[in-house]
Design a protein around this motif. Structure first.
Motif, short mmCIF file in Angstrom:
data_model
loop_
_atom_site.label_atom_id
_atom_site.label_comp_id
_atom_site.label_asym_id
_atom_site.label_seq_id
_atom_site.Cartn_x
_atom_site.Cartn_y
_atom_site.Cartn_z
N GLY A 100 0.52 -1.26 0.05
CA GLY A 100 -0.11 0.23 0.17
C GLY A 100 0.69 1.30 -0.14
N ARG A 101 2.07 1.19 -0.44
CA ARG A 101 2.99 2.40 -0.66
C ARG A 101 3.32 3.13 -1.70
NH1 ARG A 101 7.75 0.96 -0.41
NH2 ARG A 101 7.66 -1.46 0.09
N VAL A 102 2.09 2.81 -2.87
CA VAL A 102 2.38 3.39 -4.31
C VAL A 102 2.13 4.99 -4.22
CG1 VAL A 102 1.30 3.32 -6.41
CG2 VAL A 102 1.38 1.24 -5.06
N HIS A 103 1.17 5.36 -3.22
CA HIS A 103 0.96 6.66 -3.15
C HIS A 103 2.04 7.38 -2.67
CE1 HIS A 103 0.21 5.22 0.65
NE2 HIS A 103 0.38 6.37 1.21
N ARG A 104 3.10 7.00 -2.29
CA ARG A 104 4.01 7.96 -1.84
C ARG A 104 5.01 8.15 -2.87
NH1 ARG A 104 6.24 4.06 3.27
NH2 ARG A 104 4.18 4.20 4.54
N TYR A 105 4.96 7.56 -4.28
CA TYR A 105 5.89 7.86 -5.47
C TYR A 105 5.29 8.88 -6.20
CZ TYR A 105 8.40 3.89 -3.35
OH TYR A 105 8.93 3.22 -2.43
N GLN A 106 6.07 9.77 -6.81
CA GLN A 106 5.51 10.83 -7.59
C GLN A 106 5.12 10.27 -9.01
OE1 GLN A 106 7.85 14.16 -7.72
NE2 GLN A 106 6.22 15.63 -8.72
N HIS A 107 6.23 9.52 -9.46
CA HIS A 107 6.18 9.07 -10.91
C HIS A 107 5.67 7.66 -10.70
CE1 HIS A 107 7.59 12.79 -12.41
NE2 HIS A 107 8.80 12.67 -11.49
N VAL A 108 4.40 7.34 -11.00
CA VAL A 108 4.09 5.76 -11.18
C VAL A 108 3.94 5.36 -12.51
CG1 VAL A 108 2.38 4.20 -10.40
CG2 VAL A 108 2.92 6.26 -8.86
N PRO A 109 4.37 4.44 -12.76
CA PRO A 109 4.26 3.93 -14.47
C PRO A 109 2.56 3.65 -14.38
CG PRO A 109 5.22 2.14 -13.08
CD PRO A 109 5.04 3.39 -12.26
#
Length: 671
Positions: A332-341
């Motif tokens: 559940g840590r995807v929202h911490r990254y600015q550039h998500v493919p």
């Protein structure tokens, strides 16, 4: 002595998960029946049937199937009302209208997928069920009331199925998807080991298995997106992971081609590949450790070794990147990254010719059945043509439609016989709904257990569960007309026999014909990939190709499947090189060489086949340019040299393809 006997029964063999599913389905059907009687609906068995149809093992499956069922029921009911109002004054006009509507729904259901295709199917046979049940009704308002009641009963059954899923939940769709993604990664490494060892016999089965598994992941993605808010937010990331998995399959097969076309391979190569696969299978693997294992490939002046190492490094990095994003998704840590493919959904192959053919078969079967009904004035004609329409629409796209319809016929025949005794021997003496429910629940639980425990007969048990309510004809008020029951049951049996006859007379296209059309379509798509501005992206072409091959893998003709699979792998390997050649930049003379080669590729592949007179000069030119570029030391020349070797390796199997024909008697070797 009692324990072994008990353990051989469906109840003794059932585990906790099977008991939960069976009771959830049975209670949902019983609850929908009770609420339908409470709301004074005239055909409560429709609610039972709807609850049985949408009872999937997961929440996402129920939601997606329910949305399709509601939309299809609403559209079908509205179409039935319009056809009833405009066509009942003229039976022949009504027969043409209903046949055209069912043909249209058959056609659309094969152009779309998942719940949209299901909605199109349901819109077709819901219109048939409602319209054929209203043939003796003259009042348009009463026709509207019947359609409204059918839709209300369908929605009631869906709500009961969803409620029981909340009461007796099972594994979430998100968990199932994430576990399946992790297993797919492991399966890809096993697939790589099989391909690189060069075991010819199991390669085709391995390709088909991996492709089928990855395409199934897309269905799990749809269900997970419907049921899980966090995954719905990251749907484009899920699409990206699926595209990467498919892309890895193509890269692995491309590396296999390079190994086949690499003369004088170093002795240490097999052992080094085994170490690389072992590293990629570890959870703590990273790019640095991968680079250390790839270092021996760059020692020496062999351009092939460096080109192979570069492609292998890109493949390993892509696999590690997918694994990292999967871990972030699980945590559940995807929202911490600015550039998500992210990527768009997988592209799908549509066979419009076969869809049109199946639509024509549905039109002819329904129109002829309706004409027989009109001419003979058969009292059970509505039941017969209704089941004829259901069979033609529901099973038109299946690999063996006559056999699938035969399973439904077997279920209808058994229910016709068994329900005579139940309805007129037992139900006629029951005076309250509670007694009937207590009689019904054990039967439903047992049928659902058998459905889970006997996979080879799962379709039969599922049909028995779905049609049980309609054959018991649980209506409000009850109806015990024995002659009408026999006549209606006979009509349903004859209607399904008519659908089987239609499938036998107008048989689906053979696997060989499907393979030919898929090959022509893939060659046209590849020709588009050679354009300066392709109509489809590399990932879209790739997913469309794999979806076409996945559809053909359901057939029985092994030779046709093998031919199409090898064609697809060869063209996919070529397209990978073409995209990298298009992105390559270097000196103007080398760019002119690149442009000339890309232009010559367009003359090799056409919709009809391979032009060997154009292929051989290209291979000769590639062989001539390779040593010249390998002798140059600048990075651009070295990169172009490796790309030309990869292109020659990808094109070489086309030498054994037929000469500009659609003949399937020969195959490219070592696909």
């Amino acid at each position: 002595m009692m324990m072994p006997l008990w353990q051989r029964t469906p109840w003794g063999r059932a585990n906790l998960g099977q008991w939960r599913y069976a009771w959830r389905n049975a209670l949902a059907m019983a609850l929908s029946l009770w609420l339908a009687f409470l709301l004074q609906l005239d055909a409560p068995y429709w609610a039972m049937t709807s609850a049985a149809v949408v009872n999937f093992p997961t929440v996402g499956g129920i939601i997606s199937k329910s949305l399709g069922r509601v939309a299809g029921s609403l559209i079908g009911a509205m179409a039935a009302v319009l056809m009833a109002v405009t066509g009942f004054s003229d039976p022949w006009l009504f027969a043409c209208e209903i046949a055209l509507w069912l043909a249209l729904c058959t056609y659309l259901s094969q152009l779309y997928f998942n719940n949209v295709a299901y909605a199109c199917q349901l819109a077709g046979y819901t219109a048939a069920i409602v319209a054929f049940s209203c043939v003796n009704v003259d009042d348009p308002y009463h026709i509207f009331e019947i359609a409204q009641a059918r839709v209300s009963e369908v929605i009631l059954g869906i709500l009961c199925g969803g409620f029981m899923m909340m009461v007796l939940p099972t594994q979430t769709d998100a968990d199932a998807l994430l576990v399946a993604l992790d297993k797919a990664q492991s399966r890809l490494l096993e697939h790589a080991a099989l391909l690189w060892r060069g075991e010819q016999g199991a390669v085709r089965q391995a390709h088909e298995g991996v492709i089928g598994q990855l395409l199934t992941l897309d269905l799990l993605r749809v269900q997970a997106v419907w049921s899980h808010h966090d995954l719905r937010r990251h749907n484009r990331l899920l699409n990206y992971l699926l595209h990467c998995q498919l892309h890895l399959v193509g890269r692995l097969s491309g590396l296999r081609r390079l190994l086949h076309n690499w003369p004088a391979q170093p002795d240490w190569l097999p052992a080094q590949l085994e170490q690389i696969l072992a590293l990629l299978g570890r959870l703590d693997a990273d790019e640095y450790a991968l680079a250390r294992l790839l270092a021996p490939f760059y020692q020496g002046a062999d351009t092939r070794s460096r080109a192979f190492a570069g492609r292998l490094a890109d493949t390993g990095r892509l696999l590690l990147r997918c694994r990292r994003w999967q871990r972030r998704l699980v945590a559940g840590r995807v929202h911490r990254y600015q550039h998500v493919p992210g990527e768009a959904a997988l592209s799908r192959y549509q066979d419009r010719l076969e869809a049109l053919y199946n639509a024509g078969r549905t039109f002819l079967a329904v129109w002829l059945g309706s004409a027989f009904w009109i001419v003979t004035n058969w009292s059970a004609g509505a039941s017969a043509v209704t089941l004829l329409a259901v069979g033609c629409v529901l099973y038109a796209a299946t690999p063996a439609p006559a056999r699938s319809t035969g399973v439904m016929l077997k279920a209808v025949a058994w229910l016709s016989l068994v329900c005579i005794g139940v309805k007129f021997g037992i139900m006629i003496h029951l005076t309250d709904l509670v007694s009937f429910t207590l009689l019904l629940l054990p039967v439903l639980v047992t049928l659902n257990l058998l459905r889970l425990q006997q996979p080879t007969r799962a379709a039969l048990w599922a049909q028995l569960v779905v049609f049980l309510g309609s054959f018991l004809a649980v209506t409000n008020p009850p109806d015990y007309d024995f002659a009408n029951y026999l006549n209606r049951s006979l009509g349903q049996v004859l209607g399904l026999m008519g659908a089987i006859l239609a499938f036998q007379l107008l048989q689906p296209f053979s696997d060989q014909h499907r393979s030919q059309r898929i090959q022509r379509a893939l060659r046209r798509e590849f020709h588009d990939q050679l354009a300066s501005r392709p109509g489809r992206s590399e990932r879209a072409f790739e997913s469309r190709l794999y979806h076409a091959l996945g559809q053909l893998c359901q057939g029985r003709d092994a030779e046709a499947r093998t031919w199409a699979l090898r064609w697809g792998v060869v063209l996919l390997n070529c397209s990978h090189v073409v995209w990298q050649l298009r992105a390559w930049q270097g000196d103007p003379p080398l760019e002119q060489l690149r442009s000339r080669l890309l232009g010559q590729l367009a003359g090799i592949v056409s919709a009809r086949g391979i032009d060997h007179s154009a292929l051989r000069p290209v291979l000769v030119e590639l062989e001539r340019q390779y040593p010249l570029l390998a002798a140059r030391q600048d990075p651009a020349s070295q990169a172009l040299c490796g790309l030309l070797w990869r292109l020659a390796s990808a094109l070489h199997p086309l030498l054994q393809a037929p000469q500009t024909t659609g003949n399937l008697s020969k195959e490219p070797a070592n696909g």
